[in-house]
Scaffold this motif. Structure first.
Motif, short mmCIF file in Angstrom:
data_model
loop_
_atom_site.label_atom_id
_atom_site.label_comp_id
_atom_site.label_asym_id
_atom_site.label_seq_id
_atom_site.Cartn_x
_atom_site.Cartn_y
_atom_site.Cartn_z
N GLY A 357 -34.76 42.64 -27.27
CA GLY A 357 -33.75 43.50 -26.52
C GLY A 357 -33.88 43.93 -25.15
N VAL A 358 -34.32 42.91 -24.08
CA VAL A 358 -34.83 43.27 -23.04
C VAL A 358 -33.83 42.63 -22.12
CG1 VAL A 358 -37.21 43.80 -23.47
CG2 VAL A 358 -36.68 41.46 -22.82
N GLY A 359 -33.00 41.74 -22.70
CA GLY A 359 -31.96 41.14 -21.60
C GLY A 359 -31.19 40.40 -22.46
N VAL A 360 -30.21 39.58 -21.65
CA VAL A 360 -29.41 38.61 -22.52
C VAL A 360 -29.61 37.12 -21.75
CG1 VAL A 360 -27.55 40.36 -22.74
CG2 VAL A 360 -27.68 38.95 -20.74
N GLU A 361 -29.33 36.20 -22.66
CA GLU A 361 -29.43 34.70 -21.97
C GLU A 361 -28.04 34.13 -21.58
OE1 GLU A 361 -30.83 30.33 -23.98
OE2 GLU A 361 -31.13 32.35 -25.01
N VAL A 362 -27.80 33.47 -20.77
CA VAL A 362 -26.64 32.90 -20.34
C VAL A 362 -26.09 32.07 -21.31
CG1 VAL A 362 -25.37 31.67 -18.55
CG2 VAL A 362 -27.24 33.25 -17.85
N ALA A 363 -24.75 32.25 -21.64
CA ALA A 363 -24.24 31.16 -22.57
C ALA A 363 -24.09 30.09 -21.95
CB ALA A 363 -22.86 31.77 -23.11
N ARG A 364 -24.38 28.84 -22.70
CA ARG A 364 -24.43 27.42 -22.41
C ARG A 364 -23.86 26.49 -23.19
NH1 ARG A 364 -30.00 26.96 -19.06
NH2 ARG A 364 -29.21 24.94 -18.46
N ASP A 365 -23.57 25.23 -22.89
CA ASP A 365 -23.26 24.43 -23.99
C ASP A 365 -24.12 23.82 -25.04
OD1 ASP A 365 -22.64 21.24 -24.50
OD2 ASP A 365 -20.60 22.21 -24.30
N GLU A 366 -24.07 24.04 -25.98
CA GLU A 366 -25.15 23.61 -26.98
C GLU A 366 -25.63 22.27 -26.59
OE1 GLU A 366 -27.56 24.00 -30.18
OE2 GLU A 366 -26.41 25.55 -29.37
N GLY A 367 -24.88 21.41 -26.48
CA GLY A 367 -24.98 19.94 -26.37
C GLY A 367 -25.93 19.10 -25.11
N ASP A 368 -25.13 19.67 -23.92
CA ASP A 368 -25.75 19.27 -22.73
C ASP A 368 -26.40 20.40 -21.83
OD1 ASP A 368 -23.63 20.58 -21.63
OD2 ASP A 368 -22.57 18.73 -20.98
N GLY A 369 -26.34 21.68 -22.45
CA GLY A 369 -26.89 22.86 -21.50
C GLY A 369 -26.18 23.20 -20.29
N SER A 370 -24.93 22.64 -20.13
CA SER A 370 -24.09 22.99 -18.93
C SER A 370 -23.65 24.69 -19.03
CB SER A 370 -23.08 22.17 -18.62
OG SER A 370 -22.04 22.27 -19.76
N PHE A 371 -23.47 25.08 -17.90
CA PHE A 371 -22.88 26.54 -17.88
C PHE A 371 -22.20 26.77 -16.57
CE2 PHE A 371 -26.90 26.32 -15.43
CZ PHE A 371 -26.54 26.88 -14.21
N GLY A 372 -21.36 27.85 -16.64
CA GLY A 372 -20.09 28.09 -15.53
C GLY A 372 -20.54 29.32 -15.02
N ARG A 373 -19.50 29.42 -14.01
CA ARG A 373 -19.89 30.71 -13.45
C ARG A 373 -19.17 31.96 -14.20
NH1 ARG A 373 -15.12 28.28 -9.35
NH2 ARG A 373 -16.55 26.51 -10.13
N GLU A 374 -18.46 31.59 -15.01
CA GLU A 374 -17.97 33.11 -15.89
C GLU A 374 -19.04 33.43 -16.82
OE1 GLU A 374 -16.36 30.00 -15.57
OE2 GLU A 374 -14.60 30.66 -14.67
N CYS A 375 -19.71 32.69 -17.25
CA CYS A 375 -20.94 32.76 -18.03
C CYS A 375 -22.07 33.50 -17.32
CB CYS A 375 -21.58 31.32 -18.75
SG CYS A 375 -20.46 30.76 -19.87
N ILE A 376 -22.32 32.92 -16.20
CA ILE A 376 -23.36 33.98 -15.14
C ILE A 376 -22.91 35.12 -14.88
CG2 ILE A 376 -24.39 33.80 -12.85
CD1 ILE A 376 -25.52 31.76 -14.36
N ALA A 377 -21.53 35.48 -14.74
CA ALA A 377 -21.10 36.61 -14.18
C ALA A 377 -21.10 37.64 -15.41
CB ALA A 377 -19.67 36.46 -13.77
N ALA A 378 -20.83 37.28 -16.75
CA ALA A 378 -20.74 38.05 -17.79
C ALA A 378 -22.23 38.47 -18.25
CB ALA A 378 -20.14 37.22 -19.17
#
Length: 428
Positions: A357-378
């Motif tokens: 409970g000390v933070g959150v992980e940025v959501a990423r695509d399960e298959g290739d690990g990609s992430f977008g700006r919206e996931c970073i911002a959230a």
């Protein structure tokens, strides 16, 4: 364990060539030298040259010794790391010559402390009757059956598991089998039950070295916060010295920070871990990014003393790749985490910290690990802006207590020295 305070050892430490390994090894070397033991830290000439000077009070007992070749993992892009592994194998002959010279000169080490990769070292040590211990700084898509206490979420994602299998399948070293015990940069208060589990798993004792970080109280204003308001705090952003970050990753990270609308300090490294000039920054960031975020964000391409930044009262959170060293440094100062793991154990560390409970992980695509700006911002806004952030901050402050209990951390070192002595003279 009175022997830990009276009997002096001669110890050689030999880490893997990456900075994430050298830093904790050097910290362990300094702790041992501060206790009066003779310590030799081995690495390549380039790596030794990049280390800070040995403190004057430790220099009579701590020496940095170079072995060829003159390279480090920071000098090679991630996709060519196999070349580093081959080069590291070339250290076998220079190491054998070093050890032979030490023994011939009447300075046989009491203990060699080695990393995960030196599969050729234990036979050389055996030749010279020098015992080995492994110092592992941290340990596919579901938790293993032999570890039922792990939360289900603490497992590799598919893209991480693919990397892990590829990385270890061809480079299994057998290091653990050739050592009498293992040492970990951790402690029981932070990872309850971990040392009993590791002892059972490897069928040999596993000992904690503590967190190997002594904050300077004079520079630690982590208990103060500018105005006491999270929304006015700064998020520190750093993805380590060698994370395999792509140019697209940097673009999405930048746009995510802009979208989050928070204040930030970003210690930016060029993809591949190479240092860069300030003129290169504009090429890596979205067009106009620095102008649009001027006044609330700073991108810095030079050297950053990370511990000093995390100790500053204005820092409200840390966006990190979740290397174990960076995670420790953040929690020593009670900083909640926004987590963007890439390789090795980073994904498991991120999920473990999320469970705590000390933070959150940025959501990423399960298959290739990609992430977008919206996931970073959230993720950034959850920790820095939204009400949930108060919970992360409180939990991080709670974990800070065992990390920052210096008396207990010194006790771990005292006990470790006793283990090194007992195991080196064959009593265990």
């Amino acid at each position: 364990m009175d022997e830990a305070a009276t009997t002096k050892l001669d110890v050689v430490l030999f880490p893997w060539l990456a900075f994430g390994h050298m830093i904790p090894y050097l910290e362990l070397a300094k702790r041992l030298a501060a206790w009066g033991h003779a310590v030799t830290f081995l690495s390549t000439p380039r790596n030794v040259a990049r280390q800070p000077p040995v403190p004057a009070d430790l220099s009579p007992r701590l020496r940095l010794v170079t072995l060829p070749p003159p390279t480090s993992t920071a000098d090679v892009p991630p996709e060519k790391n196999e070349l580093i592994k081959k080069a590291a194998d070339g250290l076998a002959a220079p190491f054998a010559a070093f050890l032979e010279g030490a023994v011939a000169g009447g300075r046989r080490p009491d203990r060699l402390i080695i990393d995960f990769c030196h599969r050729w070292l234990p036979p050389i040590a055996d030749e010279h009757k020098v015992p080995c211990a492994a110092f592992l700084i941290a340990d596919f898509v579901v938790p293993p059956k032999w570890c039922p206490s792990w939360p289900p979420a603490v497992a590799y994602r598919r893209h991480e598991a693919r990397w892990a299998v590829g990385a270890f399948e061809r480079n299994a070293s057998g290091i653990i089998e050739r050592t009498r015990f293992t040492i970990y940069r951790s402690c029981g208060e932070v990872e309850p039950g971990a040392f009993a589990l590791l002892t059972n798993l490897f069928r040999k004792p596993a000992f904690p070295a503590g967190v190997l970080l002594h904050p300077d109280p004079a520079n630690d204003d982590s208990s103060s916060r500018s105005g006491g308001v999270r929304s006015e705090s700064v998020i520190y952003v750093a993805l380590g010295s060698e994370a395999p970050v792509t140019a697209n990753n940097l673009q999405e990270l930048a746009l995510g920070l802009e979208l989050a609308g928070v204040r930030f300090l970003w210690a930016l490294r060029k993809p591949g871990g190479m240092s860069m000039h300030s003129a290169d920054v504009a090429e890596l960031l979205p067009a106009g990014f620095e102008n649009r975020t001027r006044g609330r964000g700073l991108v810095w391409s030079g050297w950053v003393t990370q511990v000093a930044v995390l100790a500053h009262g204005a820092v409200g959170a840390f966006l990190t790749h979740c290397g174990w060293g960076s995670t420790i440094e953040s929690l020593v100062f009670g900083r909640p985490l926004v987590m963007l793991p890439f390789v090795v154990d980073q994904g498991l560390i991120a999920r473990t910290m999320a469970e705590r409970g000390v933070g959150v992980e940025v959501a990423r695509d399960e298959g290739d690990g990609s992430f977008g700006r919206e996931c970073i911002a959230a993720a950034v806004r959850r920790v820095m802006v939204e009400e949930e952030g108060n919970v992360f901050e409180s939990n991080a402050a709670r974990l800070k207590r065992p990390f920052g209990d210096q008396r207990r951390q010194d006790q771990y070192m005292y006990e470790l020295v006793g283990y090194l002595k007992r195991y080196s003279d064959g009593r265990c």
